[in-house]
Design a protein around this motif. Structure first.
Motif, PDB file in Angstrom:
ATOM      1  N   MET A   1       1.147  -1.000   0.048  1.00 39.91           N
ATOM      2  CA  MET A   1      -0.002   0.264   0.108  1.00 39.91           C
ATOM      3  C   MET A   1       0.939   0.877  -0.316  1.00 39.91           C
ATOM      4  N   LYS A   2       0.661   1.998  -0.903  1.00 40.86           N
ATOM      5  CA  LYS A   2       1.629   3.013  -0.991  1.00 40.86           C
ATOM      6  C   LYS A   2       0.651   4.922  -0.494  1.00 40.86           C
ATOM      7  N   ARG A  93      -3.884   6.426  -1.380  1.00 39.10           N
ATOM      8  CA  ARG A  93      -3.770   4.697  -1.041  1.00 39.10           C
ATOM      9  C   ARG A  93      -4.428   3.912  -2.905  1.00 39.10           C
ATOM     10  N   GLU A  94      -3.322   2.889  -2.078  1.00 43.02           N
ATOM     11  CA  GLU A  94      -3.443   2.000  -3.302  1.00 43.02           C
ATOM     12  C   GLU A  94      -4.230   1.025  -2.778  1.00 43.02           C
ATOM     13  N   TRP A 103      -8.126  -3.306  -8.532  1.00 47.28           N
ATOM     14  CA  TRP A 103      -7.001  -2.090  -8.086  1.00 47.28           C
ATOM     15  C   TRP A 103      -7.769  -0.978  -7.778  1.00 47.28           C
ATOM     16  N   GLU A 105      -7.004   3.498  -6.900  1.00 50.26           N
ATOM     17  CA  GLU A 105      -6.337   4.821  -5.469  1.00 50.26           C
ATOM     18  C   GLU A 105      -7.311   5.562  -5.214  1.00 50.26           C
ATOM     19  N   SER A 106      -7.587   5.773  -4.088  1.00 49.69           N
ATOM     20  CA  SER A 106      -8.476   6.149  -2.598  1.00 49.69           C
ATOM     21  C   SER A 106      -7.668   7.525  -2.644  1.00 49.69           C
ATOM     22  N   THR A 107      -8.003   8.794  -2.801  1.00 50.74           N
ATOM     23  CA  THR A 107      -7.109  10.575  -2.380  1.00 50.74           C
ATOM     24  C   THR A 107      -8.278  10.772  -1.649  1.00 50.74           C
ATOM     25  N   ASP A 128     -10.102   4.155 -10.720  1.00 53.77           N
ATOM     26  CA  ASP A 128      -8.913   3.148 -10.983  1.00 53.77           C
ATOM     27  C   ASP A 128      -8.046   2.907 -11.617  1.00 53.77           C
ATOM     28  N   ILE A 129      -7.342   1.111 -10.982  1.00 60.21           N
ATOM     29  CA  ILE A 129      -5.875   1.952 -10.964  1.00 60.21           C
ATOM     30  C   ILE A 129      -5.456   0.195 -11.984  1.00 60.21           C
ATOM     31  N   THR A 130      -6.355  -0.612 -12.349  1.00 63.13           N
ATOM     32  CA  THR A 130      -5.923  -1.522 -12.365  1.00 63.13           C
ATOM     33  C   THR A 130      -4.827  -2.053 -13.251  1.00 63.13           C
ATOM     34  N   LYS A 133      -1.722  -1.208 -12.231  1.00 61.02           N
ATOM     35  CA  LYS A 133      -0.893  -2.173 -11.760  1.00 61.02           C
ATOM     36  C   LYS A 133      -0.566  -3.517 -12.208  1.00 61.02           C
TER      37      LYS A 133
END
Length: 361
Positions: A1-2, A93-94, A103, A105-107, A128-130, A133
């Motif tokens: 998790m970033k 957060r990823e 995947w 990314e919640s910001t 959505d960053i699937t 990733k």
């Protein structure tokens, strides 16, 4: 998790969140977007968020964000809002969503505005960053496989050359070692060429020089070379005495044949026979590479001609990154042909491809 943070010293001011400018900003941002306050109440949304939740614009306003988004009466543990409230910093957060298998990314970002009743306002975006990733995973898989595949032939080459340099080694043994080193070097050259082809195809920089060529000359040359390289397999040619010329790039046709024959040798039993056949059909030349291997399951056939895909069971242990067949597909289709496989378990496999016949027009 970033996780990332950004700070700001701006003083919050009362903000009218119902202006056309705010509406335009929310609709322009990618993913679903919410304006929420420090009590997790939803103040505004964009159209994508409303469509995801299946709730009308007025019905969602004032709703409890964790309840609408996550179906929970309590704040979701992965939500970064609480940390943003404490720190006054943007947090991204990823996260992997087990339910959807995707995947995201919640910001959450403080926008240094407060509502008319004094609550702080935050911008919450979910993207959505699937695909990103998956691309990262493909890159990692590729580098791991390249490292693994380079190790074996390089070990053979270094070991063979080192041994042949030993004083007193018999000439016959030295010749055998040099043959092994050459075979491994040729394998490396083919692997590098396949990687270059795929790289150029992604950037659309493959140069084709279609010309009138005779397939017979190419196929006999490939068969001769492969027979020299493979000690325990026999590569046979089964073509008519006269074949019409094809319109293709000679070097690319050679690469297709080398890849398909190498694939057949790799997955054929020791001493097996590989046959290259060809015949004209409906304005094209249809070429078939037939092996005596264990065959390919229907499920595995769906994986063919894609990067990094190798087949199941004992075939997984074979050398190769699964690049060769995708290179074949890329080069065949770029020259106006088709490629496919026919196989039955226990009866070997037949790989077919077509290339257009030469026309004097």
């Amino acid at each position: 998790m970033k996780q990332t943070h950004e700070t700001s010293s701006q003083v919050p001011v009362k903000l009218d969140i119902n202006t056309p400018e705010i509406t335009g900003l929310l609709e322009a941002l990618p993913g679903y977007v919410l304006l929420i306050d420090d009590e997790h109440r939803i103040l505004r949304t964009n159209q994508e968020a409303r469509e995801i939740f299946g709730i009308g614009g007025e019905d969602i306003i004032g709703g409890y964000c964790p309840k609408l988004v996550h179906g929970s009466d309590e704040a979701w543990p992965g939500c970064p809002l609480e940390e943003v409230i404490k720190r006054g910093q943007r947090v991204a957060r990823e996260l992997f969503d087990d339910k959807s298998g995707r995947w995201i990314e919640s910001t959450v970002s403080p926008i240094h505005g407060i509502t008319s009743d004094g609550h702080k306002i935050f911008l919450h975006t979910v993207t959505d960053i699937t695909a990103v990733k998956q691309a990262e995973q493909m890159k990692d898989d590729f580098l791991n496989m390249v490292s693994h595949e380079l190790r074996t032939p390089l070990t053979v080459i270094i070991g063979a050359l080192h041994t042949t340099n030993t004083p007193g080694i018999p000439t016959i043994e030295a010749k055998d070692l040099l043959h092994d080193a050459l075979d491994s070097a040729v394998f490396l050259a083919g692997m590098v060429e396949n990687i270059l082809v795929l790289s150029r195809s992604k950037s659309r920089h493959i140069n084709f020089k279609p010309e009138q060529i005779g397939f017979g000359e190419i196929v006999w040359s490939v068969a001769h070379t492969m027979n020299l390289r493979s000690k325990n397999h026999r590569v046979c040619v089964d073509i008519p005495a006269r074949l019409p010329d094809i319109a293709a790039d000679k070097a690319k046709v050679e690469r297709i044949l080398y890849n398909l024959v190498e694939n057949a040798i790799k997955y054929s039993p020791e001493g097996g026979e590989i046959t290259i056949a060809a015949q004209p059909e409906s304005g094209s030349l249809q070429i078939c590479i037939r092996d005596q291997g264990p065959g390919i399951t229907t499920e595995d056939q769906k994986k063919l001609f894609h990067s990094f895909e190798q087949l199941t069971n004992e075939r997984r242990a074979m050398q190769g990154m699964g690049l060769g067949l995708q290179v074949c597909r890329t080069l065949v289709e770029a020259q106006g042909g088709k490629i496919w496989v026919e196989s039955t378990l226990g009866s070997g496999s037949k790989f077919f491809f077509t290339l257009p016949l030469w026309s004097a027009k």
